[in-house]
Design a protein around this motif. Structure first.
Motif, PDB file in Angstrom:
ATOM      1  N   GLU A   5       6.564 -19.395 -78.103  1.00  0.00           N
ATOM      2  CA  GLU A   5       5.910 -18.150 -77.355  1.00  0.00           C
ATOM      3  C   GLU A   5       5.496 -17.325 -78.045  1.00  0.00           C
ATOM      4  O   GLU A   5       4.364 -16.574 -77.717  1.00  0.00           O
ATOM      5  N   GLY A  53      13.452 -21.554 -68.809  1.00  0.00           N
ATOM      6  CA  GLY A  53      14.495 -21.412 -68.009  1.00  0.00           C
ATOM      7  C   GLY A  53      15.607 -20.685 -69.076  1.00  0.00           C
ATOM      8  O   GLY A  53      16.512 -21.345 -68.902  1.00  0.00           O
ATOM      9  N   ARG A  54      14.587 -19.945 -70.034  1.00  0.00           N
ATOM     10  CA  ARG A  54      15.503 -19.995 -71.532  1.00  0.00           C
ATOM     11  C   ARG A  54      16.981 -18.264 -70.854  1.00  0.00           C
ATOM     12  O   ARG A  54      17.879 -18.022 -71.734  1.00  0.00           O
ATOM     13  N   ILE A 114      10.913  -2.687 -66.418  1.00  0.00           N
ATOM     14  CA  ILE A 114       9.956  -4.053 -65.263  1.00  0.00           C
ATOM     15  C   ILE A 114      10.165  -3.216 -63.774  1.00  0.00           C
ATOM     16  O   ILE A 114      10.728  -2.666 -63.165  1.00  0.00           O
ATOM     17  N   GLU A 117       7.670  -8.433 -60.918  1.00  0.00           N
ATOM     18  CA  GLU A 117       7.315  -9.603 -61.586  1.00  0.00           C
ATOM     19  C   GLU A 117       6.891 -10.330 -60.529  1.00  0.00           C
ATOM     20  O   GLU A 117       6.844 -10.871 -60.293  1.00  0.00           O
ATOM     21  N   ASN A 209       5.049 -16.286 -67.379  1.00  0.00           N
ATOM     22  CA  ASN A 209       5.635 -16.276 -66.386  1.00  0.00           C
ATOM     23  C   ASN A 209       6.955 -15.499 -66.901  1.00  0.00           C
ATOM     24  O   ASN A 209       7.919 -16.169 -67.374  1.00  0.00           O
ATOM     25  N   PRO A 210       7.584 -13.770 -66.947  1.00  0.00           N
ATOM     26  CA  PRO A 210       6.276 -13.288 -65.685  1.00  0.00           C
ATOM     27  C   PRO A 210       5.355 -12.375 -66.363  1.00  0.00           C
ATOM     28  O   PRO A 210       5.651 -11.933 -67.675  1.00  0.00           O
ATOM     29  N   ASP A 223       6.119 -13.151 -70.414  1.00  0.00           N
ATOM     30  CA  ASP A 223       6.711 -14.583 -71.399  1.00  0.00           C
ATOM     31  C   ASP A 223       4.964 -15.145 -71.710  1.00  0.00           C
ATOM     32  O   ASP A 223       4.057 -14.591 -70.652  1.00  0.00           O
TER      33      ASP A 223
HETATM   34  P1  ADP Z   1      12.289 -17.933 -70.037  1.00  0.00           P
HETATM   35  O1  ADP Z   1      11.134 -18.142 -68.769  1.00  0.00           O
HETATM   36  O2  ADP Z   1      12.423 -19.371 -70.675  1.00  0.00           O
HETATM   37  O3  ADP Z   1      13.853 -17.558 -69.232  1.00  0.00           O
HETATM   38  P2  ADP Z   1      11.339 -15.406 -70.250  1.00  0.00           P
HETATM   39  O4  ADP Z   1      10.773 -14.935 -71.104  1.00  0.00           O
HETATM   40  O5  ADP Z   1      10.412 -15.438 -68.903  1.00  0.00           O
HETATM   41  O6  ADP Z   1      12.243 -16.601 -70.823  1.00  0.00           O
HETATM   42  O7  ADP Z   1      12.402 -14.098 -69.692  1.00  0.00           O
HETATM   43  C1  ADP Z   1      13.516 -14.388 -69.195  1.00  0.00           C
HETATM   44  C2  ADP Z   1      13.507 -13.275 -68.173  1.00  0.00           C
HETATM   45  O8  ADP Z   1      13.529 -11.701 -68.989  1.00  0.00           O
HETATM   46  C3  ADP Z   1      11.908 -12.506 -67.729  1.00  0.00           C
HETATM   47  O9  ADP Z   1      11.636 -12.792 -65.936  1.00  0.00           O
HETATM   48  C4  ADP Z   1      11.993 -10.956 -67.591  1.00  0.00           C
HETATM   49  O10 ADP Z   1      12.714 -10.111 -66.385  1.00  0.00           O
HETATM   50  C5  ADP Z   1      12.945 -10.702 -68.980  1.00  0.00           C
HETATM   51  N1  ADP Z   1      12.079  -9.871 -69.579  1.00  0.00           N
HETATM   52  C6  ADP Z   1      11.519 -10.690 -71.067  1.00  0.00           C
HETATM   53  N2  ADP Z   1      10.898 -10.334 -71.690  1.00  0.00           N
HETATM   54  C7  ADP Z   1      11.311  -9.374 -71.225  1.00  0.00           C
HETATM   55  C8  ADP Z   1      11.102  -8.133 -72.486  1.00  0.00           C
HETATM   56  N3  ADP Z   1      10.112  -7.926 -73.081  1.00  0.00           N
HETATM   57  N4  ADP Z   1      11.420  -7.144 -71.344  1.00  0.00           N
HETATM   58  C9  ADP Z   1      12.025  -6.435 -70.465  1.00  0.00           C
HETATM   59  N5  ADP Z   1      12.209  -7.918 -70.479  1.00  0.00           N
HETATM   60  C10 ADP Z   1      12.167  -8.756 -70.752  1.00  0.00           C
END
Ligand code: ADP
Ligand code: MG
Length: 398
Positions: A5, A53-54, A114, A117, A209-210, A223
């Motif tokens: 990422e 899905g982390r 946020i 999303e 996503n998102p 992401d």
């Molecule tokens: P994954 O898709 O692997 O679960 P993401 O990067 O999409 O990882 O992160 C999961 C969720 O975490 C996102 O849908 C978002 O709601 C939140 N998130 C991720 N990055 C941020 C950020 N920089 N600031 C605020 N919330 C975040």
């Protein structure tokens, strides 16, 4: 080829795509400096593995705490604590399978406020031979599930390579996501930037996503998942340098060194076949007789004894393999070469599981003779059907 990422975001940033500021962290000691550099007040500590899905994932080790693979931190101390808990531990997500993946890199980035999303991706559509975009208001969710239960919430369109992204594409995205005014304008610019990045870097898939709207009224990619077209990597040295081999299947890396087309699968019958079509047919017939192939392997038309040996070693090194089926049609390839390769490999690595060999074509009699006289415990088969039944039976008896 997939990248992390944080690498994907660095690539996209060069095309002007709005991403958050962030610092990759590989050592626990570096967490504090990274958090200070970003300044807060909100940080996000994100596991960097080649799987999605982390956020909803869980670490295997108790020491990693109860939270998932993406964590919101409100202080530098909390950032440090999360880094210590997460780094080098094993994250299990819906995409990693039950074994999970070890997290060896973290990305600390600015936390966003946020508002909403969304989902946005681009990929090569083989039907139209164009880059297609897929957008949905259902962001941060598993898009396959959205496609299954509420397909009307997914909008897609493709871009004519002759014109590139046009203003109407931006309007389509804005409408699909319910964006107006300045946000609609931002969406139009973003689609253009993503398309440029996609084409310039020879991507095969780009998934945001998102994609979010922040409380400050900005569109931002929170992401980013990027895959590159492996056939174009020769002209993308900068992207190739981003490869992280620790994320790839060790057997597939080894196979690529010998120009073998190999894909690791979940079953227990290892297959060594020449020709992709015959390899597919071999996998099918194994399934027909109630078992699952452990791999797809095409040794190619002009395989040498060395390549056959390498292929055999890769198959036997897989602990899931309970039996091996060698299915070769000697056209360009000679059956005696295959036979010698198999025997050389067996002598070198040993044979702990049943082996069925089916040879047909050029020099078949010589090939069969070599195997028969080798003194090795090899089950000989006459045709594909016979071979599949014999290996399935042998595996069941073990
Ligand atoms: P994954 O898709 O692997 O679960 P993401 O990067 O999409 O990882 O992160 C999961 C969720 O975490 C996102 O849908 C978002 O709601 C939140 N998130 C991720 N990055 C941020 C950020 N920089 N600031 C605020 N919330 C975040
Ligand atoms: Mg995501």
């Amino acid at each position: 080829m997939n990248i992390h990422e944080y690498q994907a975001k660095a690539v996209l940033k060069e095309f002007g795509v709005p991403v958050s500021r962030g610092v990759p962290v590989l050592k626990v000691e570096d967490a504090e400096a990274a958090a200070k550099e970003l300044g807060g007040p909100l940080w996000v500590v994100k596991s960097q593995i080649h799987a999605g899905g982390r956020g909803k994932g869980k670490f295997k080790e108790a020491a990693a705490g109860e939270k998932g693979g993406v964590r919101l931190a409100k202080s530098i101390d909390e950032v440090k604590q999360f880094v210590k808990e997460m780094l080098h531990n094993t994250l299990v997500t819906i995409q990693t399978g039950p074994a999970g993946k070890q997290v060896n890199r973290l990305y600390i980035e600015d936390g966003s406020d946020i508002e909403k999303e969304f989902y946005l991706s681009a990929l090569v559509d083989r039907v139209t031979s164009r880059v297609s975009f897929v957008v949905s208001t259902e962001g941060g969710m598993d898009i396959e599930a959205v496609a299954h239960s509420t397909p009307e919430k997914i909008i897609s369109f493709s871009v004519d390579p002759a014109t590139g992204v046009m203003p109407h594409h931006g309007r389509t995205v804005a409408k699909a996501l319910g964006l107006t005014g300045d946000l609609a304008k931002q969406a139009g610019v973003l689609v253009g930037q993503l398309y440029k990045a996609f084409v310039t870097a020879d991507m095969s898939m780009l998934e945001i996503n998102p994609l979010v709207v922040t409380k400050q009224g900005e569109l931002k990619c929170l992401d980013a998942k990027v895959s590159f077209d492996s056939n174009a990597l020769y002209r993308q040295p900068k992207m190739l340098a981003l490869r992280d081999e620790t994320e790839e299947d060790a057997k597939e890396i080894e196979a690529s060194k010998y120009d073998l087309s190999y894909v690791a699968l979940d079953g227990d019958i290892g297959c060594m076949v020449n020709g992709a079509g015959l390899a597919m047919a071999t996998m099918d017939i194994i399934k027909l007789y109630g078992h699952e192939p452990a791999n797809f392997l095409d040794v190619g038309g002009g395989a040498t004894k060395e390549r056959v040996t390498a292929a055999f070693k890769i198959i036997t090194a897989d602990p899931n393999v309970k039996g091996i089926l060698v299915n070769i049609f000697g056209g360009i390839m000679r059956c005696d070469v295959i036979a010698e390769g198999v025997i050389a490999a067996v002598k070198e690595v040993g044979l702990k599981v049943p082996l069925v060999v089916r040879l047909e074509g050029t020099n078949v009699d010589l090939g069969k003779k070599i195997i028969a006289e080798s003194g090795l415990n090899v089950i000989s088969a006459d045709d594909l059907d016979d071979a599949a039944q014999k290996i399935v039976k042998a595996v069941k008896e073990v």
